[in-house]
Enzyme design. Structure first.
Site, PDB file in Angstrom:
ATOM      1  CG  ASP A  20      -0.793   5.387  -6.050  1.00  0.00           C
ATOM      2  OD1 ASP A  20      -1.245   6.113  -5.156  1.00  0.00           O
ATOM      3  OD2 ASP A  20      -1.159   4.219  -6.228  1.00  0.00           O
TER       4      ASP A  20
ATOM      5  N   GLY B 241       0.814  -1.215   0.000  1.00  0.00           N
ATOM      6  CA  GLY B 241       0.000   0.000   0.000  1.00  0.00           C
ATOM      7  C   GLY B 241       0.846   1.263   0.000  1.00  0.00           C
TER       8      GLY B 241
END
Length: 458
Positions: free
Chosen positions: A190, A143
């Site tokens: 991200d 994660g």
């Protein structure tokens, strides 16, 4: 150079033991020296989970852990990939025939996503071949965005090797799109933070158009990452893509109930924009329009006035064709409330009241409860870890990243940090042999780091 392109930093390798070691391994592997190095960092999302792909702003920071690749462009049209970790096997392919296997999210496929994204953006007919050796320090499937960091790193490697330039924003957008080659319907957080991060500050990342704003975190608190040691691979599991679809279906049903052109609406943010109302009002609309019981595909088709074939062909993604029930109320409720928490978090950081740490901690805790109850993306180990962190002095603690495993992030007053680390180590890691083995890279305080960079030998 393109405006605001990733920086190039000349370095003395004697002062950079990791680069020096990577160079030596590269020479022993390929028989020649690398021409340049590229690093792209992982990230921790402080708040704003599962809302980037719904169009809402998120609040991550880059971490020190990264993907580092040593590169030598070559005359042959072959890309040779090797990894310093022997668990990851070598791979080579022709640059003109990139095949990405969605059924197996192997490490080299993420590299190929970044490579293909740049090739397609420039329409490169004759892309250069490369020898690449990769060294990663981000725990995989934790994660912390190891996969996206690898896609971003590969994108910047390909860009540099082919003598092209792009801005950080363009790179982030290309890498977000190209990660979808592996089947992950991500929202762009991200890749954006990997390129746009700056040392010393977290970022509010907003989408359409992509932009990043500095968020100064309070000085009296440390952010601690703790890995549950349960691996969670977005591309390998269906949970993630089902959530993306549930948000899309909720968008369609909410739009239709409000007389909007539902066929054009893709994200929950679009509904809010079109209606011109606030997030509180959206939460009220969710209560009025959607029911908490799961929706069957039949009921969704009836609400939208379409056939099951149309639903599958026009709305559902390839990997959610066989899902028979969807929870729409819970997912929409999480997204709109989480989007409001992100904005509140930023506001508190900006205004810096005396009780800022307390207020931010409460928002993190509310976020976690919503992820667990409404979005159902936690797991027993994460629940246990969050409890332990709160018990030993964290003011706020929550899962970070997609969930279903991976890491927690906790905000801990600086003066309690050492005791906190010691107690969490004892309560979570030392009770389990497997976790104990992974503990060194699993529990650490982190500061906001800088984004992707190219290194060249000075």
């Amino acid at each position: 150079m393109a405006a605001d392109a990733p920086g190039t930093l000349p370095v003395q390798l004697v002062e950079q033991p990791r680069l020096q070691k990577l160079k030596e391994m590269f020479i022993s592997k390929f028989g020649s020296a690398p021409k340049f190095y590229v690093r792209a960092p992982g990230r921790v999302n402080l708040i704003g989970e599962h809302i980037d792909y719904c169009g809402y702003a998120v609040l991550p920071m880059a971490i020190e852990q990264d993907i580092l690749i040593a590169v030598e462009p070559v005359k042959t049209q072959v890309v040779q990939l090797a990894n310093t970790n022997s668990l990851y096997l070598d791979f080579s392919t022709s640059v003109n025939n990139i095949q990405i296997n969605k059924t197996k999210p192997q490490w080299h496929n993420y590299f190929l996503c970044g490579l293909k994204g740049i090739q397609e953006h420039f329409g490169l007919n004759n892309p250069t071949g490369m020898n690449c050796l990769l060294d990663g320090t981000i725990p995989p499937s934790s994660g912390l965005s190891s996969s996206s960091a690898l896609v971003c790193c590969a994108g910047l490697v390909t860009l540099r090797a082919n003598g092209k330039t792009l801005s950080k924003v363009e790179l982030a957008e290309i890498c977000t799109k190209s990660e979808r080659y592996i089947g992950t319907e991500g929202g762009g957080m991200d890749q954006s933070i990997s390129f746009l991060a700056e040392e010393g500050t977290a970022k509010l990342i907003e989408f359409s158009p992509l932009r990043a704003t500095d968020v100064r975190l309070p000085s009296g608190a440390a952010f601690v990452i703790a890995n549950s040691c349960v691996e969670s691979n977005k591309a390998a599991t269906s949970h993630y893509n089902i959530r993306v679809m549930e948000c899309r279906l909720a968008t369609k049903l909410l739009s239709k109930s409000k007389g909007l052109d539902w066929k054009k609406m893709l994200r929950l943010h679009d509904v809010q924009t079109k209606l011109g109302v606030g997030l509180e009002e959206m939460l009220t609309i969710v209560e009025e329009v959607l029911h908490p019981e799961p929706y069957s595909t039949e009921e969704i088709c009836k609400c939208l006035g379409i056939s099951l074939e149309e639903l599958r062909a026009q709305i559902l993604s390839q990997n959610t064709q066989d899902v028979s029930t969807f929870k729409l109320y819970q997912r929409a409720k999480h997204v709109y409330s989480e989007a409001a928490r992100v904005l509140e978090f930023k506001k508190i950081c900006n205004e810096a009241p005396a009780n800022a740490i307390q207020l931010l901690g409460e928002l993190m805790n509310q976020s976690y409860i919503s992820c667990r109850e409404m979005y159902e993306c936690s797991c027993p180990e994460l629940d246990r870890l969050v409890d332990i962190c709160l018990q030993f002095g964290a003011i706020g603690s929550r899962l970070t990243g997609a969930g279903w495993g991976g890491c927690t992030v906790s905000m801990v007053p600086t003066d309690k940090l050492n005791a906190f680390l010691k107690n969490v180590r004892k309560a979570y890691y030392q009770t389990d042999v497997q976790r104990l083995a992974l503990e060194k890279n699993s529990l650490f305080a982190t500061k906001p780091g800088r984004g992707a960079l190219v290194f060249v030998e000075a």
